[in-house]
Motif scaffolding. Structure first.
Motif, PDB file in Angstrom:
ATOM      1  N   PHE B   3     -70.391  97.601  25.657  1.00  0.00           N
ATOM      2  CA  PHE B   3     -70.035  96.339  25.006  1.00  0.00           C
ATOM      3  C   PHE B   3     -70.272  96.400  23.499  1.00  0.00           C
ATOM      4  CE2 PHE B   3     -70.751  91.967  23.654  1.00  0.00           C
ATOM      5  CZ  PHE B   3     -69.545  91.418  24.066  1.00  0.00           C
ATOM      6  N   VAL B  60     -61.399  94.713  36.303  1.00  0.00           N
ATOM      7  CA  VAL B  60     -61.832  93.311  36.211  1.00  0.00           C
ATOM      8  C   VAL B  60     -62.959  93.152  35.190  1.00  0.00           C
ATOM      9  CG1 VAL B  60     -62.776  91.365  37.487  1.00  0.00           C
ATOM     10  CG2 VAL B  60     -61.110  92.839  38.574  1.00  0.00           C
ATOM     11  N   THR B  61     -64.046  93.892  35.395  1.00  0.00           N
ATOM     12  CA  THR B  61     -65.173  93.790  34.461  1.00  0.00           C
ATOM     13  C   THR B  61     -64.753  94.258  33.072  1.00  0.00           C
ATOM     14  OG1 THR B  61     -66.625  94.226  36.326  1.00  0.00           O
ATOM     15  CG2 THR B  61     -67.600  94.421  34.164  1.00  0.00           C
ATOM     16  N   LEU B  64     -62.757  91.504  31.338  1.00  0.00           N
ATOM     17  CA  LEU B  64     -63.661  90.404  30.964  1.00  0.00           C
ATOM     18  C   LEU B  64     -64.492  90.794  29.741  1.00  0.00           C
ATOM     19  CD1 LEU B  64     -64.881  89.241  34.500  1.00  0.00           C
ATOM     20  CD2 LEU B  64     -63.475  87.927  32.929  1.00  0.00           C
ATOM     21  N   ALA B  68     -64.445  89.153  26.017  1.00  0.00           N
ATOM     22  CA  ALA B  68     -65.713  88.640  25.469  1.00  0.00           C
ATOM     23  C   ALA B  68     -65.998  89.295  24.125  1.00  0.00           C
ATOM     24  CB  ALA B  68     -66.851  88.908  26.449  1.00  0.00           C
ATOM     25  N   LEU B  70     -63.773  90.397  22.037  1.00  0.00           N
ATOM     26  CA  LEU B  70     -62.848  89.732  21.087  1.00  0.00           C
ATOM     27  C   LEU B  70     -63.495  88.462  20.536  1.00  0.00           C
ATOM     28  CD1 LEU B  70     -59.128  88.874  21.903  1.00  0.00           C
ATOM     29  CD2 LEU B  70     -60.608  87.171  20.980  1.00  0.00           C
ATOM     30  N   SER B  71     -64.017  87.631  21.452  1.00  0.00           N
ATOM     31  CA  SER B  71     -64.564  86.337  21.049  1.00  0.00           C
ATOM     32  C   SER B  71     -65.780  86.503  20.146  1.00  0.00           C
ATOM     33  CB  SER B  71     -64.964  85.528  22.283  1.00  0.00           C
ATOM     34  OG  SER B  71     -63.885  85.444  23.175  1.00  0.00           O
ATOM     35  N   PHE B  72     -66.719  87.330  20.574  1.00  0.00           N
ATOM     36  CA  PHE B  72     -67.960  87.434  19.805  1.00  0.00           C
ATOM     37  C   PHE B  72     -67.765  88.228  18.515  1.00  0.00           C
ATOM     38  CE2 PHE B  72     -69.560  86.295  24.003  1.00  0.00           C
ATOM     39  CZ  PHE B  72     -70.309  85.190  23.641  1.00  0.00           C
ATOM     40  N   GLY B  74     -65.028  88.204  16.795  1.00  0.00           N
ATOM     41  CA  GLY B  74     -64.347  87.235  15.918  1.00  0.00           C
ATOM     42  C   GLY B  74     -65.346  86.312  15.262  1.00  0.00           C
ATOM     43  N   LEU B  75     -66.303  85.815  16.038  1.00  0.00           N
ATOM     44  CA  LEU B  75     -67.350  84.939  15.477  1.00  0.00           C
ATOM     45  C   LEU B  75     -68.158  85.675  14.415  1.00  0.00           C
ATOM     46  CD1 LEU B  75     -69.199  82.831  18.203  1.00  0.00           C
ATOM     47  CD2 LEU B  75     -67.697  82.054  16.395  1.00  0.00           C
ATOM     48  N   ALA B  77     -67.225  88.332  12.650  1.00  0.00           N
ATOM     49  CA  ALA B  77     -66.394  88.592  11.471  1.00  0.00           C
ATOM     50  C   ALA B  77     -66.262  87.322  10.628  1.00  0.00           C
ATOM     51  CB  ALA B  77     -65.017  89.089  11.914  1.00  0.00           C
TER      52      ALA B  77
END
Lengths: 485, 91
Positions: B3, B60-61, B64, B68, B70-72, B74-75, B77
């Motif tokens: 991750f 699947v994992t 996901l 995730a 991408l989201s974190f 992005g935050l 950055a």
């Protein structure tokens, strides 16, 4: 102003978003916490100090079967939950109308662990999917809110479409307050869009049968079938569960058994939910009382497989701890998207509607949801430590503390907001969250030092989350004090 | 560990995205070669991250985790760029 699709969708996003957002913020916040429902239950039962799961011994399984039989004699339909990485005890559980509660046994010896009765993390789980309004009405309301969330997401994406990609990581902290709040709402809304869509879509789908009931097939012939007399319950104390468990493990093909359910004529051993991302509920059946294997139809249609994946993705029980944390943090960010939307809705209308009672009511409701809910969640955890361990009806007392504190927060927020003192309500309730969050680790260390020593990771995680909530609340309170109302 | 790698790859992709919109993010404009490189990396890094996630963690994992990350990222950055902007605006 020229009516365009964007302005119409803006109205839809604002009003639908605000109306459902009050409920959805609570649903998302409790759902995020419910990702760790079993861990919270373990934290709330400091008498249980087992750290790693061990396979249940034959005497332990016999003791559990005795408890199930005793429950059935009293008319309580119980089942056995086998030890797992998340809950290392052998549990005999039944549904009390809100949560699964029951007795915890040591899986090695079968002795009953004298754990305090608690509502546990099940309260958050139950609130998340029924709002504590009962399985029928509550689930329908939550499902409708989920559908409105999907509408709000789609309308929000269309409104923001032209700047969706260029502004994907735009955050202007130095801009005007309204602009900065909007940037934060858009930033998290766009970045956590995949997670929110997945949770809303799978959440609506897994409970879709509550709002779209399956039409009953017309009977081929209308024949009055006489009611059969209830089947006699076999003596389960004579059933040897250990050999059945070994057979089930072999027939479940790589899936670890998770639950043992009893019916009058058979015992079913189900695969644990952590076995796969597909929540299959595969099982091996045995006749009672002989323990003879019964044939099981394990074929699943493509629709059934899809639904298994939807369940698996929403409940995340297959997820290893790291992914579980990502679910939790993403859920909190989703909650922040909705909370910032609620604040924006009120801020944008303050200039021309701030004097209206409806606006003040909305301000009070925002305080109730954004500050009052975390305060009541923390009070619930602290209530677990402060209530006597042997109190009768303990789980109801804990649930009562949660709802009483929230109701008091709501009364305080609405009383102040309607007197144009919402700023005061924000400061007091954020301060309350700070106080409860910082006192949680202290209370835990004072009341359950042995449990803290036995399971430091678990206790530090729960206490740490309380402390983080306190820091965030106190920082927000500090900013509020600097900026004024 | 996987991750953290996904997060780093997505962070790189977002930073390249910001470099392609210099006026919006208050960054110096890259030259034509820099633009071409940034465009390639903006596409290539997430694709590499997707391959890594699915390859190591399964479909699947992996998916996901990829979303995730991408989201974190992005935050992260956005926070870095916002802090940079705030520092630059300080007198």
């Amino acid at each position: 102003m020229r009516e365009t699709l964007r302005t119409r969708l803006g109205w839809l996003h604002g009003w639908f978003g605000y109306g459902a957002g009050l409920v959805l913020t609570c649903i998302f916040a409790t759902g995020s916490v419910a990702v760790f429902n079993m861990e919270i239950t373990r934290w709330m039962q400091p008498e249980v100090r087992l750290s790693a799961p061990v396979p249940p011994s034959p005497p332990a399984l016999d003791a559990a079967a005795h408890l199930v039989a005793a429950g059935q004699a009293r008319g309580v339909s119980a089942f056995i939950a086998l030890p797992s990485a998340r809950s290392p005890t052998l549990d005999v559980l039944h549904y009390n109308g809100h949560e699964f509660v029951g007795t915890r046994l040591d899986p090695a010896t079968g002795t009953v662990i004298p754990a305090r009765v608690t509502a546990g993390g099940g309260l958050f789980y139950n609130f998340h999917h029924t709002l504590f309004l009962g399985p029928q009405a509550g689930t329908i309301i939550v499902n409708i809110a989920g559908m409105i969330l999907l509408v709000a997401i789609i309308s929000g994406v269309v409104i923001h479409l032209h700047a969706l990609v260029p502004d994907i990581i735009l955050l202007r902290l130095s801009a005007a307050r309204l602009r900065a709040w909007l940037d934060a709402h858009l930033l998290m809304g766009v970045l956590f869009l995949p997670f929110m869509v997945m949770m809303a879509y799978t959440g609506v789908l897994v409970k879709a049968d509550m709002i779209v009931p399956v039409a009953p097939r017309p009977a081929a012939r209308s024949v009055q079938v006489p009611a059969l007399p209830p089947a006699p319950i076999p003596d389960m104390t004579r059933v040897q569960l250990a050999p059945l468990l070994a057979q089930a493990r072999a027939s479940l093909a790589g899936q670890e058994p998770g639950f043992i359910l009893f019916a009058p004529q058979r015992v079913s051993i189900f695969a644990g939910d952590a076995s796969s991302a597909f929540l299959t509920r595969d099982h091996a059946d045995f006749s009672l009382p002989e323990g003879r294997p019964l044939p099981v139809d394990a074929t699943a249609t493509s629709i059934a497989r899809t639904m298994q994946l939807m369940h698996g993705l929403h409940y995340a029980r297959f997820a290893p701890p790291g992914l579980r944390w990502l679910y939790f943090l993403s859920g909190l960010c989703g909650t922040a998207v909705m909370a910032s939307g609620l604040v924006l809705f009120v801020m944008k209308r303050r200039c021309h509607a701030g004097h209206r009672w409806a606006h003040r009511l909305a301000d009070g409701l925002n305080v109730t949801v954004i500050a009052g809910l975390p305060a009541s969640m923390l009070a619930f955890l602290e209530g677990n430590r402060l209530l006597p361990a042997s109190l009768t009806g303990r789980e109801d007392w804990e649930t009562g503390i949660f709802f009483t504190v929230w109701a008091l927060c709501a009364s305080h927020a609405l009383f102040n907001a309607l007197r144009v003192q919402a700023h005061h309500a924000w400061r007091v309730q954020l301060g309350l969250v700070g106080l409860l969050g910082t006192s949680l680790p202290v209370l835990d260390l004072l009341c359950s030092p042995a449990a803290f020593h036995a399971l430091p990771g678990l206790h530090m995680a729960v206490d740490g989350m309380g402390s983080v909530a306190a820091i965030v609340a106190l920082y927000a309170r500090h900013r509020l004090g600097r900026q004024g109302a | 560990m996987t991750f953290v790698l996904l997060l780093a790859l997505w962070l790189g992709a977002f930073m390249n995205h910001a470099a392609l919109w210099p006026a919006r993010y208050g960054l110096p404009a890259p030259g034509p070669t820099g633009q071409r490189l940034a465009r390639m990396l903006r596409l290539g890094l997430p694709t590499g991250a997707l391959g890594l996630a699915v390859g190591v963690q399964g479909p699947v994992t992996g998916l996901l985790s990829w979303f995730a990350a991408l989201s974190f990222a992005g935050l992260l950055a956005a926070s870095l760029l916002a802090l940079r902007g705030r520092m630059a605006n300080r007198p």
